[in-house]
Design a protein around this motif. Structure first.
Motif, PDB file in Angstrom:
ATOM      1  N   SER A  45       0.836  -1.197   0.000  1.00  0.00           N
ATOM      2  CA  SER A  45       0.000   0.000   0.000  1.00  0.00           C
ATOM      3  C   SER A  45       0.874   1.252   0.000  1.00  0.00           C
ATOM      4  CB  SER A  45      -0.942  -0.011   1.199  1.00  0.00           C
ATOM      5  OG  SER A  45      -1.754   1.132   1.201  1.00  0.00           O
ATOM      6  N   LEU A  46       1.924   1.238   0.804  1.00  0.00           N
ATOM      7  CA  LEU A  46       2.854   2.377   0.830  1.00  0.00           C
ATOM      8  C   LEU A  46       3.526   2.561  -0.520  1.00  0.00           C
ATOM      9  CD1 LEU A  46       4.532   1.888   4.302  1.00  0.00           C
ATOM     10  CD2 LEU A  46       3.261   3.906   3.564  1.00  0.00           C
ATOM     11  N   ALA A  47       4.002   1.471  -1.101  1.00  0.00           N
ATOM     12  CA  ALA A  47       4.681   1.551  -2.404  1.00  0.00           C
ATOM     13  C   ALA A  47       3.736   2.083  -3.474  1.00  0.00           C
ATOM     14  CB  ALA A  47       5.223   0.176  -2.802  1.00  0.00           C
ATOM     15  N   ASP A  48       2.477   1.667  -3.417  1.00  0.00           N
ATOM     16  CA  ASP A  48       1.492   2.164  -4.381  1.00  0.00           C
ATOM     17  C   ASP A  48       1.272   3.665  -4.246  1.00  0.00           C
ATOM     18  OD1 ASP A  48       1.195  -0.381  -5.368  1.00  0.00           O
ATOM     19  OD2 ASP A  48      -0.687  -0.784  -4.300  1.00  0.00           O
ATOM     20  N   ARG A  49       1.554   4.199  -3.056  1.00  0.00           N
ATOM     21  CA  ARG A  49       1.433   5.639  -2.817  1.00  0.00           C
ATOM     22  C   ARG A  49       2.733   6.383  -3.139  1.00  0.00           C
ATOM     23  NH1 ARG A  49      -1.809   6.236   2.913  1.00  0.00           N
ATOM     24  NH2 ARG A  49      -3.480   4.791   2.438  1.00  0.00           N
ATOM     25  N   GLY A  50       3.742   5.656  -3.605  1.00  0.00           N
ATOM     26  CA  GLY A  50       4.998   6.298  -3.977  1.00  0.00           C
ATOM     27  C   GLY A  50       6.036   6.341  -2.874  1.00  0.00           C
ATOM     28  N   SER A  51       5.889   5.505  -1.857  1.00  0.00           N
ATOM     29  CA  SER A  51       6.824   5.493  -0.733  1.00  0.00           C
ATOM     30  C   SER A  51       8.058   4.666  -1.056  1.00  0.00           C
ATOM     31  CB  SER A  51       6.150   4.906   0.512  1.00  0.00           C
ATOM     32  OG  SER A  51       7.109   4.634   1.508  1.00  0.00           O
ATOM     33  N   ALA A  52       9.217   5.312  -0.998  1.00  0.00           N
ATOM     34  CA  ALA A  52      10.475   4.613  -1.236  1.00  0.00           C
ATOM     35  C   ALA A  52      10.765   3.618  -0.115  1.00  0.00           C
ATOM     36  CB  ALA A  52      11.612   5.619  -1.366  1.00  0.00           C
ATOM     37  N   VAL A  53      10.350   3.936   1.099  1.00  0.00           N
ATOM     38  CA  VAL A  53      10.560   3.004   2.216  1.00  0.00           C
ATOM     39  C   VAL A  53       9.718   1.744   1.990  1.00  0.00           C
ATOM     40  CG1 VAL A  53      10.337   2.656   4.702  1.00  0.00           C
ATOM     41  CG2 VAL A  53      11.120   4.854   3.818  1.00  0.00           C
ATOM     42  N   GLY A  54       8.477   1.913   1.557  1.00  0.00           N
ATOM     43  CA  GLY A  54       7.631   0.767   1.242  1.00  0.00           C
ATOM     44  C   GLY A  54       8.237  -0.086   0.148  1.00  0.00           C
ATOM     45  N   GLU A  55       8.779   0.562  -0.883  1.00  0.00           N
ATOM     46  CA  GLU A  55       9.427  -0.169  -1.976  1.00  0.00           C
ATOM     47  C   GLU A  55      10.654  -0.922  -1.472  1.00  0.00           C
ATOM     48  OE1 GLU A  55       8.028   2.890  -5.500  1.00  0.00           O
ATOM     49  OE2 GLU A  55       9.986   3.161  -4.557  1.00  0.00           O
ATOM     50  N   THR A  56      11.428  -0.294  -0.607  1.00  0.00           N
ATOM     51  CA  THR A  56      12.618  -0.945  -0.059  1.00  0.00           C
ATOM     52  C   THR A  56      12.244  -2.174   0.762  1.00  0.00           C
ATOM     53  OG1 THR A  56      13.859   1.114  -0.026  1.00  0.00           O
ATOM     54  CG2 THR A  56      14.630  -0.627   1.437  1.00  0.00           C
ATOM     55  N   ALA A  75      12.645  -8.215  -6.394  1.00  0.00           N
ATOM     56  CA  ALA A  75      13.394  -7.500  -5.359  1.00  0.00           C
ATOM     57  C   ALA A  75      14.192  -6.361  -5.983  1.00  0.00           C
ATOM     58  CB  ALA A  75      14.317  -8.465  -4.618  1.00  0.00           C
ATOM     59  N   ALA A  76      14.898  -6.659  -7.051  1.00  0.00           N
ATOM     60  CA  ALA A  76      15.704  -5.629  -7.722  1.00  0.00           C
ATOM     61  C   ALA A  76      14.829  -4.504  -8.255  1.00  0.00           C
ATOM     62  CB  ALA A  76      16.514  -6.251  -8.853  1.00  0.00           C
ATOM     63  N   GLY A  77      13.669  -4.853  -8.779  1.00  0.00           N
ATOM     64  CA  GLY A  77      12.757  -3.833  -9.296  1.00  0.00           C
ATOM     65  C   GLY A  77      12.311  -2.867  -8.210  1.00  0.00           C
ATOM     66  N   TYR A  78      11.889  -3.409  -7.072  1.00  0.00           N
ATOM     67  CA  TYR A  78      11.460  -2.535  -5.966  1.00  0.00           C
ATOM     68  C   TYR A  78      12.614  -1.703  -5.425  1.00  0.00           C
ATOM     69  CZ  TYR A  78       6.771  -4.508  -5.640  1.00  0.00           C
ATOM     70  OH  TYR A  78       5.478  -4.866  -5.894  1.00  0.00           O
ATOM     71  N   LEU A  79      13.781  -2.324  -5.274  1.00  0.00           N
ATOM     72  CA  LEU A  79      14.929  -1.588  -4.743  1.00  0.00           C
ATOM     73  C   LEU A  79      15.386  -0.494  -5.700  1.00  0.00           C
ATOM     74  CD1 LEU A  79      16.825  -4.588  -3.133  1.00  0.00           C
ATOM     75  CD2 LEU A  79      15.566  -2.780  -1.944  1.00  0.00           C
ATOM     76  N   CYS A  80      15.325  -0.766  -7.007  1.00  0.00           N
ATOM     77  CA  CYS A  80      15.688   0.262  -7.998  1.00  0.00           C
ATOM     78  C   CYS A  80      14.692   1.416  -7.991  1.00  0.00           C
ATOM     79  CB  CYS A  80      15.787  -0.357  -9.392  1.00  0.00           C
ATOM     80  SG  CYS A  80      17.282  -1.314  -9.650  1.00  0.00           S
ATOM     81  N   ARG A  81      13.405   1.091  -7.842  1.00  0.00           N
ATOM     82  CA  ARG A  81      12.405   2.156  -7.756  1.00  0.00           C
ATOM     83  C   ARG A  81      12.685   3.072  -6.571  1.00  0.00           C
ATOM     84  NH1 ARG A  81       6.607  -0.655  -8.131  1.00  0.00           N
ATOM     85  NH2 ARG A  81       6.025   1.350  -7.217  1.00  0.00           N
ATOM     86  N   ALA A  82      13.019   2.469  -5.429  1.00  0.00           N
ATOM     87  CA  ALA A  82      13.325   3.263  -4.237  1.00  0.00           C
ATOM     88  C   ALA A  82      14.582   4.089  -4.464  1.00  0.00           C
ATOM     89  CB  ALA A  82      13.510   2.346  -3.027  1.00  0.00           C
ATOM     90  N   ASN A  84      15.734   5.186  -7.278  1.00  0.00           N
ATOM     91  CA  ASN A  84      15.420   6.277  -8.220  1.00  0.00           C
ATOM     92  C   ASN A  84      14.683   7.429  -7.541  1.00  0.00           C
ATOM     93  OD1 ASN A  84      16.635   5.115 -10.449  1.00  0.00           O
ATOM     94  ND2 ASN A  84      14.783   4.032 -11.064  1.00  0.00           N
ATOM     95  N   ARG A  85      14.087   7.156  -6.394  1.00  0.00           N
ATOM     96  CA  ARG A  85      13.444   8.218  -5.617  1.00  0.00           C
ATOM     97  C   ARG A  85      14.437   8.877  -4.662  1.00  0.00           C
ATOM     98  NH1 ARG A  85       7.999   7.612  -6.474  1.00  0.00           N
ATOM     99  NH2 ARG A  85       7.265   5.515  -6.877  1.00  0.00           N
ATOM    100  N   GLY A  86      15.692   8.403  -4.698  1.00  0.00           N
ATOM    101  CA  GLY A  86      16.727   8.976  -3.842  1.00  0.00           C
ATOM    102  C   GLY A  86      16.884   8.269  -2.522  1.00  0.00           C
ATOM    103  N   TYR A  87      16.247   7.106  -2.359  1.00  0.00           N
ATOM    104  CA  TYR A  87      16.317   6.368  -1.103  1.00  0.00           C
ATOM    105  C   TYR A  87      17.045   5.061  -1.351  1.00  0.00           C
ATOM    106  CZ  TYR A  87      14.839   4.298   3.327  1.00  0.00           C
ATOM    107  OH  TYR A  87      14.826   3.733   4.572  1.00  0.00           O
ATOM    108  N   ALA A  88      18.256   4.994  -0.869  1.00  0.00           N
ATOM    109  CA  ALA A  88      19.052   3.768  -1.027  1.00  0.00           C
ATOM    110  C   ALA A  88      19.867   3.558   0.245  1.00  0.00           C
ATOM    111  CB  ALA A  88      19.949   3.880  -2.241  1.00  0.00           C
ATOM    112  N   PRO A  89      19.230   2.980   1.272  1.00  0.00           N
ATOM    113  CA  PRO A  89      19.934   2.842   2.567  1.00  0.00           C
ATOM    114  C   PRO A  89      21.144   1.941   2.511  1.00  0.00           C
ATOM    115  CG  PRO A  89      17.818   1.712   2.621  1.00  0.00           C
ATOM    116  CD  PRO A  89      17.899   2.420   1.303  1.00  0.00           C
TER     117      PRO A  89
END
Length: 89
Positions: A45-56, A75-82, A84-89
């Motif tokens: 639900s978070l990822a669908d709202r554009g949350s990089a943390v949800g995607e991670t 996994a790679a797709g979600y991590l890359c999306r995050a 690309n939003r500037g969130y890469a912990p």
């Protein structure tokens, strides 16, 4: 039929009305408790709202096979999306 539809709408209302911080807190609590099905729903639900943390978190779950079948490509797709939003912990 109307009662069934009404019951479904009422049951869905709290989840859709939750704010992003509420979903994140609930998802992290569920994940920590190893309730992966609930965590997956909250993070999705978070990822669908554009949350990089949800995607991670979804990427992490797919990479580890927690609550889902292990899927390195997803996994790679979600991590890359995050990322690309500037969130890469």
């Amino acid at each position: 039929m109307r009662r069934l539809l009404l019951a479904a709408l009422i049951a869905a209302a709290p989840a859709s009305a939750a704010t992003a911080p509420q979903l994140l807190a609930a998802g992290m609590a569920a994940y920590s408790a190893r309730h992966f099905d609930r965590a997956l729903a909250d993070f999705r639900s978070l990822a669908d709202r554009g949350s990089a943390v949800g995607e991670t978190m979804l990427g992490t779950m797919y990479a580890r096979g927690e609550g889902v079948r292990r899927d390195p490509a997803a996994a790679a797709g979600y991590l890359c999306r995050a990322a690309n939003r500037g969130y890469a912990p």
